[in-house]
Design an enzyme around this catalytic site. Structure first.
Site, PDB file in Angstrom:
ATOM      1  N   LYS B  42     -21.061  14.000  19.792  1.00  0.00           N
ATOM      2  CA  LYS B  42     -20.925  14.910  18.711  1.00  0.00           C
ATOM      3  C   LYS B  42     -20.216  15.726  19.328  1.00  0.00           C
ATOM      4  CE  LYS B  42     -24.199  17.343  15.516  1.00  0.00           C
ATOM      5  NZ  LYS B  42     -25.235  17.838  15.218  1.00  0.00           N
ATOM      6  N   SER B 119     -27.017  16.198  10.772  1.00  0.00           N
ATOM      7  CA  SER B 119     -25.803  16.582  10.815  1.00  0.00           C
ATOM      8  C   SER B 119     -24.795  15.752  11.964  1.00  0.00           C
ATOM      9  CB  SER B 119     -25.676  18.064  11.244  1.00  0.00           C
ATOM     10  OG  SER B 119     -26.192  18.245  12.538  1.00  0.00           O
ATOM     11  N   SER B 143     -31.272  16.783  12.749  1.00  0.00           N
ATOM     12  CA  SER B 143     -29.941  16.269  12.837  1.00  0.00           C
ATOM     13  C   SER B 143     -29.940  14.871  13.685  1.00  0.00           C
ATOM     14  CB  SER B 143     -29.129  17.292  13.233  1.00  0.00           C
ATOM     15  OG  SER B 143     -28.766  18.173  11.858  1.00  0.00           O
TER      16      SER B 143
END
Lengths: 116, 439
Positions: B42, B119, B143
């Site tokens: 990420k 996310s 997330s």
């Protein structure tokens, strides 16, 4: 040396402090009455945020006047296009704030460890 | 799959928008337990020589390239996995959608017209699409578990402090967790084991020696006491969310576990406390930029953070007290149960660009509500794994399996048995993946 300071006797100092405090309070009261008479009472909204103890103290919506005060106090001056989003999120946070207080106990120790 | 084939596949899947950066020269995996595997991080994990975007243009314009890898990136590389790129996310990790105003939405590989979740949506979609074997994510309120659920893969959020956050761009310090995605529990366990261990660079990382989970993965499943959470966790979800929980509960019962209803009081209030704390701490972290360059933020993120900045300190103190009260209630419940089950998300993947989703007959905001069942759990730092239920639902959906603190081995062992018996697992993608959706 007198406790009031190197140059002023203690009694005079106390009188001066008393006079200044009274004057400040009168100025604040005057300004509040002046603004309140014009429908601008941001402190009422701020009070809501600070003292909701399990139930909302008041249902007063967070309007633009309240938002102005909160933004100014926080040192923020976002552009106009942010205001609707901020107001919507304030309303959401207010709902969640009221909800979390249903479980809150102000006497509870959060007991978060701080490493020595 | 060879590294060259992986890079070709990533290029062919560009329309999914999983990556913010695909490395021209991927790090070559060396010898180790993860040799021959690939991973993505990420884009809030530092990768040496690259700017950590965290989904923002502010970071792109203001931060220097990272001087060293985040600890977890370095540990995966050291275990032999090859880093191929950095993945898309909600700006500053604030959202459950990965509909990023700057870098575009990440599309769900099972239906590109739908959200991947957030996310850590780019990481989840990359794993679900078979572009990488492993992906790193972060989980502050859900997330990792939310996109794992919507993309139909496994997503682990370990105990708070289990995996190092050193070199991870922060969001909410008191709630941030690092974790990972994989398509099967065995791969997840290998990668998790490779990342374990103390880290002096992260002050909250557990200093205790690593406890690898791979050795216990295939051991006989003990007759665990499994609680199916009711109350808050049984309300407000679509039919498929609760059907998935029932499917996994039945599967565990068939595997010899004792399944019974369970109640975790205060979950709604814990979720609210996490919600408020997130807005306040996130706003505080970005206060300087919110004052000086608010228009450079994703508007949805900016307005939530600005509102958080206006909250009184009393609310944050109350949220911290609620955390202690709720954690005590969860601890008491784990005296009766070894594991708890709940939906991971209230519904399967919503359509991209639709701000609300219908849940329980009401239209509710997507960004704020997809993580409603995850928030109370991460709020008190418990380990949780989203497992993809293989049941009769049109789209993938996950079930959240929750364990007591530090019991990740139990989570992964249960997942391995569910996976081996076909109760959970990744579904085949539409073939070939649809690429006809406009980017």
């Amino acid at each position: 040396m007198a406790r009031g300071g190197p140059f002023l006797p203690r009694r005079l100092t106390r009188q001066a402090v008393l006079f200044l405090a009274t004057l400040s309070a009168k100025i604040c009261a005057f300004l509040q009455s002046l603004l309140g008479a014009r429908g601008y009472a941001p402190w009422a909204g701020a009070q809501t945020w600070a003292y909701t103890g399990g139930e909302a103290v008041t249902d007063q919506p967070v309007n633009h006047a309240v938002l102005d005060t909160l933004l100014a106090f926080a040192g923020l001056n976002p552009p106009e296009e942010c205001r609707a989003g901020i107001l919507a999120n304030l309303a959401l946070l207010r709902q969640h704030g009221d909800n979390l207080r249903l479980l809150d106990d102000p006497a509870t120790d959060p007991a978060e460890m701080i490493a020595p | 799959m060879s590294l060259a084939a992986t890079m070709e596949r990533i290029a062919a899947s560009a329309a999914l928008n999983c990556f913010t950066t695909v490395l021209d020269t991927p790090s070559l995996g060396g010898e180790g337990p993860l040799s021959g595997t690939t991973f993505a991080a990420k884009d809030l994990f530092d990768v040496a020589g690259h700017i950590t975007l965290a989904g923002s243009t502010i970071n792109r314009d203001t931060l220097p390239p990272a001087a060293q890898d985040a600890t977890l990136v370095a540990r995966l590389k050291a275990a032999g996995s090859a880093l191929v790129g950095m993945t898309n996310m909600d700006e500053y990790a604030y959202g459950f959608a990965t509909e990023n105003a700057h870098y575009g939405p990440t599309r769900n590989p099972h239906d590109p017209s739908r959200l991947a979740g957030g996310s850590s949506g780019g990481s989840a979609a990359a794993v679900a699409a078979g572009l990488v074997d492993i992906a790193l994510g972060s989980d502050t309120n859900g997330s990792i578990r939310v996109p794992a659920s919507l993309c139909g893969i496994y997503g682990l959020k370990p105990t708070f402090g289990r995996l190092s956050r050193a070199g991870v761009f922060p969001f909410v310090h008191s709630l941030d967790h690092a974790g990972l995605f994989a398509r099967d529990p065995a791969m997840m366990a290998k990668a998790y084991d490779a990342m374990l261990g103390p880290d002096p660079r992260d002050p909250v990382c557990n200093p205790a020696p690593a406890e690898p989970v791979s050795p216990v993965l295939d051991a006989k499943l003990p007759p665990l006491r499994v609680g199916v959470l009711g109350g808050f966790f049984a309300q407000g979800g679509a039919v498929e969310a609760h059907a998935a929980v029932a499917h996994v509960a039945q599967g565990l019962a068939a595997l010899g576990c004792a399944v019974a209803p369970a109640l975790l009081d205060g979950a709604s209030q814990a979720r609210s406390a996490a919600f408020c704390m997130t807005a306040m701490e996130g706003g505080s972290l970005h206060a300087a930029n919110l004052r000086t360059r608010p228009l450079d933020f994703d508007p949805a993120v900016r307005d939530r953070m600005l509102a958080g900045l206006l909250m009184p300190a009393d609310l944050h103190l109350a949220a911290r007290r609620v955390r202690r009260i709720f954690a005590d209630q969860a601890r008491a419940l784990f005296a009766e149960f070894d594991l708890l089950l709940s939906p991971a998300t209230p519904c399967s993947a919503p359509q991209i660009g639709v701000p609300t989703v219908e849940i329980d007959g009401q239209q509710v905001p997507v960004r704020a509500n997809l993580g409603m069942y995850c928030q109370p759990i991460s709020f008190i730092g418990l380990p949780a794994l989203s497992v993809p239920a293989l049941c009769d639902t049109p789209l993938p959906i996950g079930v959240q399996v929750i364990a007591p603190a530090w019991a990740e081995a139990r989570l992964l062992q249960v997942a391995a048995h569910l996976h081996a018996h076909g109760i959970t697992g990744s579904r085949p993608l539409p073939t070939p993946p649809r690429q006809d959706t406009p980017a």
